[in-house]
Write a protein that holds these residues in place. Structure first.
Motif, PDB file in Angstrom:
ATOM      1  N   LYS A  82       0.933  -1.343   0.191  1.00 35.83           N
ATOM      2  CA  LYS A  82      -0.100   0.131   0.046  1.00 35.83           C
ATOM      3  C   LYS A  82       0.900   1.159  -0.079  1.00 35.83           C
ATOM      4  O   LYS A  82       1.952   1.331   0.450  1.00 35.83           O
ATOM      5  CB  LYS A  82      -0.894   0.030   1.231  1.00 35.83           C
ATOM      6  N   ASP A  83       0.388   2.214  -0.744  1.00 34.26           N
ATOM      7  CA  ASP A  83       0.934   3.575  -0.641  1.00 34.26           C
ATOM      8  C   ASP A  83       1.026   4.215   0.839  1.00 34.26           C
ATOM      9  O   ASP A  83       1.715   5.075   1.087  1.00 34.26           O
ATOM     10  CB  ASP A  83       0.741   4.411  -1.607  1.00 34.26           C
ATOM     11  N   ASN A  84      -0.169   3.924   1.373  1.00 29.34           N
ATOM     12  CA  ASN A  84      -0.524   4.551   2.766  1.00 29.34           C
ATOM     13  C   ASN A  84      -0.751   3.369   3.844  1.00 29.34           C
ATOM     14  O   ASN A  84      -1.639   2.698   3.781  1.00 29.34           O
ATOM     15  CB  ASN A  84      -1.721   5.437   2.567  1.00 29.34           C
ATOM     16  N   TRP A  86      -1.121   3.788   6.900  1.00 23.64           N
ATOM     17  CA  TRP A  86      -2.178   4.193   7.995  1.00 23.64           C
ATOM     18  C   TRP A  86      -3.440   3.802   7.726  1.00 23.64           C
ATOM     19  O   TRP A  86      -4.191   4.162   6.674  1.00 23.64           O
ATOM     20  CB  TRP A  86      -2.283   5.666   8.265  1.00 23.64           C
ATOM     21  N   GLU A 182     -10.330   1.020   0.426  1.00 25.76           N
ATOM     22  CA  GLU A 182      -9.547   1.950   1.076  1.00 25.76           C
ATOM     23  C   GLU A 182      -9.389   0.853   2.575  1.00 25.76           C
ATOM     24  O   GLU A 182      -8.505   0.902   3.175  1.00 25.76           O
ATOM     25  CB  GLU A 182     -10.289   3.245   1.432  1.00 25.76           C
TER      26      GLU A 182
END
Length: 209
Positions: A82-84, A86, A182
Motif C-alpha cells: 500500500k502507498d499509505n 495508516w 480503502e
C-alpha cells in the motif's frame, strides 16, 4: 447441514515441535504427518508456525444514528503493498491468554478510543491465516452512544508504541470505503460485511429497547 470434512485431529501425528524463535512473538517448528485423501500417510512435513496467541476486535455501532467508530494507526506490514500504511480499522488487541473476550474488548476500547461500550453482540470468530499461525480472532459489535465521542481524539499506550486517531462515520460511508478498497484489513472487512448483513435485525432489536 452435514459437515463435509474427511478427517479430524486424530488423523494428524505431531512428530515434534521446537521453539526456534523467542521474542515479542514466537515461532515454533512443527514436524508432522497426516492421512491422505487417497489413503495412506503423508511424508513428514515441516512448517514454521507463528505463535502470537488469540485476539479480539470490536466495531462500535450507534443504532440511533447508524454510525460506526473506526480507528486509524500505522501498520508497517501494509507498506509492502500500500502507498499509505495508516489503516482504518476496528478496535482490536491481543487476548494475552485470557478467554474472557468481552472483558478484553472493553479494555481495548477504553485504551484505543476512550470509549465505554454498551451491549456486545458476538459476530463470529475466524482463523487469521491457519497455514502459518494458530491465531484466532473473535469479533464483536458493540451498541454504543457515539454522540459524545472525541472525534479526532488521539489515544493508545506510549509503552506499546501506539498512536491512534478516532474517526466516526455513517455505515454507508464505511461500506463505500470498503467497496473502494480503502478498508482492506481482514477484521474490519469481515465486521463491516457482517453489519451489512445483520443491521436490519439489530435496528429492530436495539431501537426498541
Amino acid at each position: 447441514m452435514n459437515k463435509i470434512n474427511s478427517f479430524k485431529s486424530d488423523d494428524i501425528e505431531i512428530e515434534s515441535t521446537q521453539r526456534v524463535f523467542q521474542g515479542f512473538f514466537k515461532i515454533d517448528l512443527y514436524r508432522f504427518n497426516h492421512a491422505l485423501f487417497a489413503g495412506g500417510r503423508s511424508q513428514t512435513i515441516q512448517r514454521e508456525i507463528f505463535e502470537r496467541g488469540h485476539a479480539v476486535a470490536v466495531l462500535p455501532y450507534d443504532p440511533k444514528t447508524r454510525q460506526v467508530l473506526l480507528i486509524e494507526q500505522i501498520r508497517i506490514g501494509a507498506l509492502a503493498t500500500k502507498d499509505n500504511p495508516w489503516l482504518l480499522e476496528c478496535i482490536a488487541g491481543m487476548a494475552d491468554g485470557s478467554e474472557d473476550y468481552p472483558d478484553v474488548v472493553r479494555k481495548e476500547a477504553k485504551e484505543e478510543a476512550g470509549l465505554e461500550l454498551g451491549e456486545l453482540e458476538f459476530m463470529l470468530s475466524y482463523l487469521s491465516s491457519p497455514g502459518g499461525t494458530t491465531e484466532r480472532l473473535y469479533l464483536y459489535l458493540a451498541q454504543t452512544d457515539l454522540s459524545q465521542v472525541n472525534v479526532g481524539g488521539l489515544y493508545g499506550l506510549d509503552e506499546e508504541g501506539e498512536d491512534i486517531k478516532v474517526h466516526v462515520m455513517g455505515v454507508d460511508e464505511a461500506l463505500a470505503r470498503l467497496a473502494s478498497g480503502e478498508i482492506d484489513n481482514a477484521a474490519t472487512v469481515i465486521s463491516l460485511q457482517w453489519l451489512a448483513l445483520n443491521e436490519q435485525r439489530l435496528q429492530q432489536q436495539w431501537n426498541k429497547e
